[in-house]
Design a protein around this motif. Structure first.
Motif, PDB file in Angstrom:
ATOM      1  N   UNK A  46       5.025  28.030  38.746  1.00 51.48           N
ATOM      2  CA  UNK A  46       4.776  27.135  39.958  1.00 51.48           C
ATOM      3  C   UNK A  46       5.652  25.752  39.796  1.00 51.48           C
ATOM      4  N   UNK A  79       0.491  39.407  39.323  1.00 53.21           N
ATOM      5  CA  UNK A  79      -0.643  40.027  39.722  1.00 53.21           C
ATOM      6  C   UNK A  79      -1.183  41.513  39.039  1.00 53.21           C
ATOM      7  N   UNK A 125       6.902  31.568  44.417  1.00 52.99           N
ATOM      8  CA  UNK A 125       6.566  31.815  45.742  1.00 52.99           C
ATOM      9  C   UNK A 125       7.278  33.248  45.993  1.00 52.99           C
ATOM     10  N   UNK A 148      -2.153  37.072  43.783  1.00 56.55           N
ATOM     11  CA  UNK A 148      -1.456  36.049  43.270  1.00 56.55           C
ATOM     12  C   UNK A 148      -1.606  34.860  43.929  1.00 56.55           C
ATOM     13  N   UNK A 149      -1.777  34.752  45.220  1.00 54.66           N
ATOM     14  CA  UNK A 149      -2.405  33.366  45.775  1.00 54.66           C
ATOM     15  C   UNK A 149      -3.633  32.738  45.577  1.00 54.66           C
ATOM     16  N   UNK A 186      -1.649  42.623  46.020  1.00 58.20           N
ATOM     17  CA  UNK A 186      -1.125  41.802  45.010  1.00 58.20           C
ATOM     18  C   UNK A 186      -1.003  40.397  45.465  1.00 58.20           C
ATOM     19  N   UNK A 187      -0.699  40.230  46.848  1.00 58.86           N
ATOM     20  CA  UNK A 187      -0.276  38.731  47.264  1.00 58.86           C
ATOM     21  C   UNK A 187      -1.666  38.039  47.208  1.00 58.86           C
ATOM     22  N   UNK A 223       5.274  37.330  42.114  1.00 58.04           N
ATOM     23  CA  UNK A 223       3.975  37.347  42.416  1.00 58.04           C
ATOM     24  C   UNK A 223       3.326  38.710  41.836  1.00 58.04           C
ATOM     25  N   UNK A 224       4.148  39.864  42.351  1.00 58.34           N
ATOM     26  CA  UNK A 224       3.242  41.013  42.155  1.00 58.34           C
ATOM     27  C   UNK A 224       3.596  41.427  40.716  1.00 58.34           C
ATOM     28  N   UNK A 228      12.792  26.740  46.604  1.00 56.15           N
ATOM     29  CA  UNK A 228      11.300  27.221  46.490  1.00 56.15           C
ATOM     30  C   UNK A 228      11.049  27.421  45.035  1.00 56.15           C
ATOM     31  N   UNK A 267      -3.180  31.218  42.206  1.00 49.18           N
ATOM     32  CA  UNK A 267      -2.634  29.834  42.598  1.00 49.18           C
ATOM     33  C   UNK A 267      -1.330  29.794  42.833  1.00 49.18           C
ATOM     34  N   UNK A 268      -0.622  30.975  43.011  1.00 52.49           N
ATOM     35  CA  UNK A 268       1.002  31.039  43.380  1.00 52.49           C
ATOM     36  C   UNK A 268       1.135  30.567  44.638  1.00 52.49           C
ATOM     37  N   UNK A 269       2.261  29.805  45.057  1.00 54.78           N
ATOM     38  CA  UNK A 269       2.436  29.671  46.570  1.00 54.78           C
ATOM     39  C   UNK A 269       2.765  30.796  47.466  1.00 54.78           C
ATOM     40  N   UNK A 270       2.522  30.710  48.595  1.00 55.55           N
ATOM     41  CA  UNK A 270       2.962  31.914  49.611  1.00 55.55           C
ATOM     42  C   UNK A 270       4.280  31.858  49.786  1.00 55.55           C
ATOM     43  N   UNK A 271       4.702  32.830  50.301  1.00 58.58           N
ATOM     44  CA  UNK A 271       6.187  32.921  50.865  1.00 58.58           C
ATOM     45  C   UNK A 271       6.093  32.056  51.836  1.00 58.58           C
ATOM     46  N   UNK A 272       7.504  31.588  52.249  1.00 58.28           N
ATOM     47  CA  UNK A 272       7.515  30.598  53.477  1.00 58.28           C
ATOM     48  C   UNK A 272       7.310  31.633  54.680  1.00 58.28           C
TER      49      UNK A 272
END
Lengths: 348, 386
Positions: A236, A256, A247, B363-364, B359-360, A252-253, A243, B368-373
């Motif tokens: 983070x 997860x 992100x 993770x979000x 998984x998105x 992320x995957x 970025x 608490x991971x940031x989203x893709x732009x």
């Protein structure tokens, strides 16, 4: 049987976590690993003031008479901190053997936190191969031979040795610490040359190791949780390509999936302490050992170059995880045992 | 309300009602508040704690049961959405026949151009006095051919960004302009349909929630869908691993060392996943729902695929039980062959949110991971590239 944590367990967790945060953050563990890894002052506070040393000792011997469920929570926290204290070796493994041998006098000392014990058994032994690494024989009140890869022997006041189906207390063993993969839980070669031995009582070594294996799954859960949380915090913060690296979907995957493995490790660890039969222990070990290693490997990779440095504590977790994978049976040993335990026989 | 109170109510109900007349019995059970006890009084419930439902189910296990396969979408998705967003009239009109199974429901969400990105959907609903005129196409609609009603998300304002311009309706599947065509799957059969909506007129009292609020309403539906897919209790060795274990034990001649290693690893993963589900249910009963639920569907999809693939390989069976193109009422994993299970399980990582989208979400929302732009957040729907 419950897979949840109760109030008593949460209080115990808070006490241990608070003490470790104060007295043994990963940076100070790192500082001492090459000189004197074990932290006797920390152990004195944990054992005596918080009372973890006597958790698994029955009240009749001065212990708390608690269950594996509470000990599991302590191990989760010690795993999160890769805390260099002999809880698993003294308060779980040696204690289990001493309770079975009804060695009340020794247990009283352990329960008060006055003394620490070690069981002379290889960390690489398993419930299925309990004598791996051991070549001890008894002859007229003395022991000869040796045991390799014994954890916690170098800091033990009392050394207890299983031989055949009996447990002996031994004076005058030689304990030689060897350079160990796990810096925070070094192992030693223990040798006996006509060392005088006192018979304590019967010892079912496979059962003692199974008990240790079930509880080790909780420590492995703690290791995995630290790795996941530390990595989440890092991705983070860390920016590349303008970025946070956390992100990117590719990262992320992976996290997860890792989270899902850790969620299941928690269920497996709680099942192994709530209902410690041969199947739940084998399931928890074959899952959690791998999850801890995977979590530490992912942590290292996702920290990038800094994860490869000595100054970042992630390597302490990787080394703990990899060494623990071999402790009390590898995941493969436990799966092989499940072939008969769960009626899944192999080819003829 | 506690377990003893509920048991008293069930015995009083059983004393007064004859289970041999199924429809009448189920209607009476709804009217007695013993349908879904956590629902409000007058709507099939008693406003009782959720965990008392299992007490009722146990006490009434010998009486007529719902057809959860065919009624799945109504019970699991439409009902909680109607309860959360419906008017009093809508709740009274729809929930009772939904629960008894006298009216079957389907879900009109996905479109050919809107799958994982559901919010980009383009089925238009245009207001005309007290009615709305709906035009568009929906897809992957299970059970549309025997449904009386559908839960439908439409685009009502193309001039605002996509999440804001949607409205949610209850679609009358018997209305003129609704055409249902079976969609054949890789298994040979057709569980799903394409639904073509051409000038379908829906009265405004079939709208669920406010105009423009469709996304928020749809979120309620989707949340319940994922719980429904991942949540059922299983015993050790039950579920998808069951048929593999049967074959393994009955046919020693099929065993190999390689398959043995893989089977043991999958058995362990199945068991820890089962334990996670048990832990999750314990948390729900204790009123401490954890985020673990988000992961259950992901685990089951992966395991179902791996286990059914192993099953086919273990059997060395080059055949397939039945390629006939026919409609199936529900998914029958265990009544069919290993080849069917292997092919059908491929859908597990797509239906109800793909594993990638899950998984998105984990993770979000959990990590608490940031989203893709995002490039589509502030662009009017009509101007999005497509």
């Amino acid at each position: 049987m419950t897979l949840l944590y109760g109030e008593v367990e949460e209080e115990l967790r808070a006490a241990v976590r608070g003490l470790l945060a104060d007295r043994c953050p990963p940076a100070s563990v790192l500082k001492r690993v090459e000189s004197d890894p074990y932290d006797p002052d920390l152990w004195k506070t944990l054992a005596g003031e918080i009372g973890v040393a006597g958790l698994l000792i029955p009240e009749q011997y001065g212990g708390a008479g608690a269950t594996a469920s509470e000990a599991g929570v302590v191990l989760e926290e010690l795993g999160r901190g890769v805390a260099p204290v002999p809880f698993l070796t003294s308060a779980v493994l040696a204690t289990r053997a001493l309770v079975a041998a009804e060695a009340g006098e020794l247990l009283a000392g352990l329960a008060e936190g006055r003394t620490t014990a070690a069981l002379a058994v290889s960390f690489a032994a398993s419930p299925y191969a309990p004598w791996r690494g051991s070549s001890v024989s008894v002859d007229g009140g003395t022991l000869s031979g040796g045991v390799s890869g014994v954890a916690g022997a170098d800091v033990a006041d009392v050394l207890v040795v299983p031989v055949g189906g009996e447990l002996y207390e031994v004076e005058g063993a030689s304990v030689e610490v060897v350079p160990s993969l796990d810096l925070t839980r070094p192992v030693a070669n223990v040798t006996f040359t006509g060392a005088s031995a006192r018979l304590l009582g019967p010892c079912d070594l496979a059962e003692v190791l199974r008990h240790g294996a079930g509880l080790l799954a909780s420590e492995q859960l703690g290791v995995a949780e630290w790795c996941l949380e530390t990595t989440l915090a890092y991705v983070k913060e860390r920016h590349q390509f303008a970025r946070p690296v956390g992100s990117f979907q590719a990262i992320k995957h992976r996290l997860a999936d890792l989270w899902l493995d850790v969620v299941r490790a928690k269920a497996a660890a709680r099942a192994a302490v709530a209902d410690a039969d041969a199947v739940t222990v084998a399931v928890a070990q074959s899952w959690n050992a791998g999850v801890a290693v995977h979590a530490a490997e992912e942590a290292l990779q996702l920290h990038g170059g800094i994860g490869m440095t000595w100054e970042h504590p992630v390597h302490l977790y990787l080394k703990r995880a990899k060494a623990s994978e071999m402790a009390f049976g590898t995941p493969g040993d436990h799966r092989e045992a499940l072939a008969s335990l769960a009626d899944l026989p192999g080819p003829a | 309300m506690n377990e003893a109170d509920i048991k008293d109510r069930v015995s009083a109900f059983l004393a007064a009602n004859d289970p041999s007349d199924r429809p009448a019995f189920l209607r009476a059970r709804y009217d007695a508040g013993l349908a879904w006890v956590a629902y409000p009084e007058g709507l099939g419930g008693l406003g009782a704690p959720r965990d008392l439902q299992q007490v009722v189910e146990r006490e009434l296990a010998h009486t007529p049961q719902l057809n959860t396969g065919v009624q799945g979408i109504g019970l699991g998705m439409a009902a909680p959405t109607i309860l959360a967003f419906g008017t009093q009239e809508q709740k009274s009109r729809f929930l009772r026949p939904l629960w008894t199974g006298e009216e079957i429901w389907c879900q009109l969400f996905s479109e050919p151009g809107a799958g994982s990105d559901l919010a980009t959907l383009g089925t238009r609903a245009v207001r005309d006095g007290d009615e709305w005129v709906v035009d568009g196409q929906k897809v992957w609609t299970s059970g549309a051919h025997h449904s009386r009603w559908g839960i439908l998300v439409t685009r009502t304002d193309p001039d605002v960004p996509k999440h804001r311009g949607m409205t949610y309706f209850i679609c009358d599947m018997h209305a003129p302009g609704v055409e249902v065509r079976p969609l054949r799957q890789i298994t040979g059969e057709a569980e799903f349909n394409e639904v073509f909506l051409t000038g379908v007129r829906l009265s405004d009292d079939l709208r669920l929630g406010e105009v423009g609020e469709g996304w928020r309403v749809a979120q309620t539906t989707l949340m319940n869908e994922r719980v429904a897919i991942g949540g059922a209790p299983v015993r050790r060795g039950g579920g998808m691993i069951g048929p593999v274990l049967d074959t393994w034990r009955e046919h020693p001649e099929l065993r190999t060392h390689d398959l043995h290693q893989r089977l043991l690893a999958l058995w362990v993963e199945t068991e820890v996943t089962r334990l996670s589900g048990a832990r999750l249910r314990e948390q729900l009963v204790a009123g401490q729902p954890g985020p673990e639920g988000s992961g259950m569907k992901l685990s089951f999809a992966k395991l179902n695929q791996a286990l059914s693939g192993l099953d086919v390989e273990l059997r060395r069976d080059l055949g397939y039980d039945d390629w006939t193109f026919r409609r199936s009422e529900d998914v029958d994993f265990y009544g069919r062959g290993a080849g069917y299970r292997y092919l059908r399980a491929k859908g597990n990582s797509i239906e109800g949110g793909t594993s990638e989208i899950l998984r998105n979400i984990i993770s979000e929302r959990v990590l608490g991971l940031p989203s893709e732009p995002r490039i589509d957040k502030d662009v009017p729907w009509k101007d999005l590239p497509r």
